[in-house]
Design a protein around this motif. Structure first.
Motif, PDB file in Angstrom:
ATOM      1  N   GLY A  30      -6.800  -1.461  37.183  1.00 26.25           N
ATOM      2  CA  GLY A  30      -7.237  -1.664  35.806  1.00 26.25           C
ATOM      3  C   GLY A  30      -6.521  -0.809  34.793  1.00 26.25           C
ATOM      4  O   GLY A  30      -7.142  -0.301  33.853  1.00 26.25           O
ATOM      5  N   LEU A  31      -5.210  -0.620  34.949  1.00 23.94           N
ATOM      6  CA  LEU A  31      -4.430   0.128  33.968  1.00 23.94           C
ATOM      7  C   LEU A  31      -3.342  -0.757  33.385  1.00 23.94           C
ATOM      8  O   LEU A  31      -2.944  -1.756  33.982  1.00 23.94           O
ATOM      9  N   THR A  32      -2.838  -0.341  32.243  1.00 20.58           N
ATOM     10  CA  THR A  32      -1.716  -1.053  31.648  1.00 20.58           C
ATOM     11  C   THR A  32      -0.473  -0.898  32.520  1.00 20.58           C
ATOM     12  O   THR A  32      -0.423  -0.070  33.431  1.00 20.58           O
ATOM     13  N   GLN A  33       0.561  -1.663  32.240  1.00 20.38           N
ATOM     14  CA  GLN A  33       1.788  -1.642  33.043  1.00 20.38           C
ATOM     15  C   GLN A  33       2.693  -0.499  32.565  1.00 20.38           C
ATOM     16  O   GLN A  33       3.686  -0.703  31.858  1.00 20.38           O
ATOM     17  N   VAL A  34       2.352   0.713  32.976  1.00 24.64           N
ATOM     18  CA  VAL A  34       3.035   1.900  32.471  1.00 24.64           C
ATOM     19  C   VAL A  34       4.516   1.897  32.830  1.00 24.64           C
ATOM     20  O   VAL A  34       5.391   1.992  31.957  1.00 24.64           O
ATOM     21  N   LYS A  35       4.831   1.811  34.113  1.00 26.54           N
ATOM     22  CA  LYS A  35       6.233   1.866  34.549  1.00 26.54           C
ATOM     23  C   LYS A  35       7.066   0.758  33.922  1.00 26.54           C
ATOM     24  O   LYS A  35       8.184   0.981  33.447  1.00 26.54           O
ATOM     25  N   ASP A  78       8.691  13.946  34.612  1.00 28.28           N
ATOM     26  CA  ASP A  78       9.028  14.503  33.297  1.00 28.28           C
ATOM     27  C   ASP A  78       8.547  13.583  32.182  1.00 28.28           C
ATOM     28  O   ASP A  78       8.080  14.046  31.126  1.00 28.28           O
ATOM     29  N   GLU A  79       8.645  12.267  32.387  1.00 28.41           N
ATOM     30  CA  GLU A  79       8.152  11.322  31.384  1.00 28.41           C
ATOM     31  C   GLU A  79       6.642  11.437  31.229  1.00 28.41           C
ATOM     32  O   GLU A  79       6.106  11.303  30.125  1.00 28.41           O
ATOM     33  N   ALA A  80       5.937  11.674  32.332  1.00 26.63           N
ATOM     34  CA  ALA A  80       4.481  11.835  32.243  1.00 26.63           C
ATOM     35  C   ALA A  80       4.132  13.043  31.383  1.00 26.63           C
ATOM     36  O   ALA A  80       3.150  13.007  30.622  1.00 26.63           O
ATOM     37  N   ALA A 129      -0.177   5.303  38.148  1.00 26.35           N
ATOM     38  CA  ALA A 129       0.943   4.447  37.761  1.00 26.35           C
ATOM     39  C   ALA A 129       2.151   4.623  38.679  1.00 26.35           C
ATOM     40  O   ALA A 129       3.191   4.027  38.441  1.00 26.35           O
ATOM     41  N   GLN A 130       2.000   5.460  39.698  1.00 23.30           N
ATOM     42  CA  GLN A 130       3.050   5.699  40.699  1.00 23.30           C
ATOM     43  C   GLN A 130       4.342   6.204  40.055  1.00 23.30           C
ATOM     44  O   GLN A 130       5.444   5.742  40.344  1.00 23.30           O
ATOM     45  N   LEU A 131       4.175   7.207  39.193  1.00 21.19           N
ATOM     46  CA  LEU A 131       5.319   7.821  38.511  1.00 21.19           C
ATOM     47  C   LEU A 131       5.768   9.057  39.284  1.00 21.19           C
ATOM     48  O   LEU A 131       5.700  10.189  38.786  1.00 21.19           O
ATOM     49  N   ALA A 133      -2.243  13.737  32.697  1.00 23.12           N
ATOM     50  CA  ALA A 133      -0.900  13.398  33.154  1.00 23.12           C
ATOM     51  C   ALA A 133      -0.857  13.263  34.674  1.00 23.12           C
ATOM     52  O   ALA A 133      -0.221  12.337  35.205  1.00 23.12           O
ATOM     53  N   LEU A 134      -1.529  14.154  35.384  1.00 26.34           N
ATOM     54  CA  LEU A 134      -1.542  14.100  36.847  1.00 26.34           C
ATOM     55  C   LEU A 134      -2.212  12.817  37.336  1.00 26.34           C
ATOM     56  O   LEU A 134      -1.719  12.149  38.249  1.00 26.34           O
ATOM     57  N   ALA A 135      -3.334  12.462  36.715  1.00 36.12           N
ATOM     58  CA  ALA A 135      -4.015  11.215  37.084  1.00 36.12           C
ATOM     59  C   ALA A 135      -3.124  10.011  36.797  1.00 36.12           C
ATOM     60  O   ALA A 135      -3.054   9.065  37.578  1.00 36.12           O
ATOM     61  N   GLY A 136      -2.430  10.056  35.665  1.00 35.54           N
ATOM     62  CA  GLY A 136      -1.542   8.957  35.311  1.00 35.54           C
ATOM     63  C   GLY A 136      -0.377   8.818  36.273  1.00 35.54           C
ATOM     64  O   GLY A 136       0.035   7.701  36.607  1.00 35.54           O
TER      65      GLY A 136
END
Length: 442
Positions: free
Chosen positions: A288-293, A341-343, A332-334, A325-328
């Motif tokens: 249920g998140l936006t398409q971050v990557k 760094d982007e996070a 989002a598998q970043l 940021a850590l949760a994101g």
């Protein structure tokens, strides 16, 4: 003139001295070349502009369990619980809770905050209180207020009139919630109303958009198109957009082009939406998140927000952006080095773009002297170890200090020693622990 010495600035080689003239930055020079009294010696710590909160609801903070808990954990029950709590709002109540959480933000190094404020209240109690809070804290924290129609613009009695009144009273941003309106036509009309208001009053746009697991909820394309055709572009933001997690590949490909052309921003709120979304799913259960990557890759600006701090939608939180940021990163598998760094950028420079801070943000001559000192080697290191700022500087003054206190471990067969969670081969890259900056009184 004062200075911060021996600062490690991400993306620049060597250490630097940062001069501060009054409440503005002066020159940024190689270490040892700065002039003025030493405010603090960063001793090689990571120094950067402050964290930015692009999405929170300060009027609802610290109300978790009032008047009851959100038993289902769903977005919809959260709205119902808040509608009950909203009946008991007072000016003093809102001011006290919002101010306390702003103190938490400031202690965590957040000096720019965008707060959505519910204006589906005929008395506009929360709005008037938040306008007062914005003025009270303006010397230390920059607060932007969004007129947020929690229960709709077209589907709530006098919703459009209340939004107009909020603009007259002095909000910074106009909001909307098109997916919550009774019909799709009402959703589109609510966005058109919001854009007309923003254009007439010279305000920004930030709409709660497609915060639902319904793959047919596609209001973000409407928002982006209105922003491009009307010229608001990067001054417009779509928050949440969680329905993107359910879009098919063909539509997602089309949407990336629409959003990239429009120039709008997206705000993802991983902590809250990981908890709220997928509540109607069995298994597999959607994130249920936006398409971050995908949106980052398409050139769309994406930021991370906290959304809620101890309220009917999310009962946890300490207003710490690196936790978000850590949760994101996980959600989002970043996990690539550049992605981590982007996070970090998504709670700093990318979030600053959402607030349209332009030359009011960044360590550059003439800009406001706001910064954080992080006892870390890099943004990646700060995120991994969840490093809190040792110092927060607001307008050239020390606003907050957090002592660096490493863990002392007594291990069998070894003398007591500090544990700092730094990998041995990285140790030369990271300020040692304990790490204590020097101040003029040392």
């Amino acid at each position: 003139m004062i200075q911060i010495r021996n600062a490690h600035l991400h993306g620049r080689d060597g250490l630097h001295d940062i001069e501060i003239d009054g409440d503005r930055f002066g020159r940024v020079l190689p270490a040892g070349q700065g002039r003025g009294e030493v405010l603090l010696d960063a001793s090689g710590a990571l120094v950067g502009p402050p964290f930015v909160e692009p999405h929170v609801h300060l009027d609802t903070t610290l109300t978790a369990g009032e008047p009851r808990w959100n038993a289902s954990g769903s977005l919809w029950e959260g709205i119902a619980v808040w509608s009950e709590r909203k009946q008991t709002l007072t000016r003093a109540d809102v001011i006290a809770r919002a101010t306390e959480v702003l103190r938490w933000y400031a202690a965590n190094g957040v000096l720019h905050v965008r707060s959505h404020v519910d204006v589906t209240d005929p008395g506009l109690v929360a709005l008037d209180a938040m306008l007062e809070v914005r003025e009270q804290v303006r010397d230390v924290v920059n607060v932007q207020l969004v007129a947020f129609p929690q229960e709709g613009v077209c589907s709530f009695d006098d919703g459009a009139e209340l939004l107009e009144e909020a603009a007259r009273r002095g909000v910074d941003v106009i909001g909307a919630i098109p997916h919550f309106e009774d019909t799709r036509e009402d959703g589109v009309r609510s966005l058109e109303i919001a854009f007309r208001l923003a254009e007439r009053h010279g305000l920004l746009i930030d709409a709660h958009c497609d915060e639902i697991d319904d793959e047919q909820s596609r209001f973000v394309e409407v928002l982006a198109t209105l922003a491009r055709r009307g010229g608001l572009r990067e001054r417009a933001t779509a928050s949440h957009t969680t329905a993107m997690g359910s879009y098919n590949g063909a539509y997602s490909y089309k949407l990336q082009r629409i959003l990239a052309r429009s120039g709008i921003n997206l705000v993802c709120n991983p902590l809250a939406n990981l908890c709220l979304q997928g509540r109607f799913d069995a298994y597999p259960k959607r994130r249920g998140l936006t398409q971050v990557k995908e949106m980052l890759a398409a050139g769309v600006n994406v930021a991370f927000g906290h959304d809620d701090v101890m309220d009917p939608w999310y009962p946890l939180g300490t207003a710490f952006p690196l936790q978000v940021a850590l949760a994101g990163i996980a959600a989002a598998q970043l996990t690539g080095a550049a992605e981590i760094d982007e996070a970090f950028a998504m709670v700093t420079s990318r979030a600053a773009r959402v607030l349209n801070l332009t030359d009011a943000y960044g360590i550059e001559p003439g800009r406001p002297a706001d910064l954080v000192v992080l006892p870390a080697a890099s943004p990646r290191d700060a995120v991994r170890r969840q490093t809190r700022p040792s110092h927060v500087i607001s307008r050239g003054r020390v606003l907050a200090e957090t002592p660096v206190t490493p863990t002392r471990l007594t291990w069998p067969g070894r003398e007591p020693e500090h544990v700092d969670f730094i990998r041995e081969r990285d140790r030369g890259m990271t300020p040692g622990a304990p790490w204590t900056p020097r101040t003029p009184t040392d």
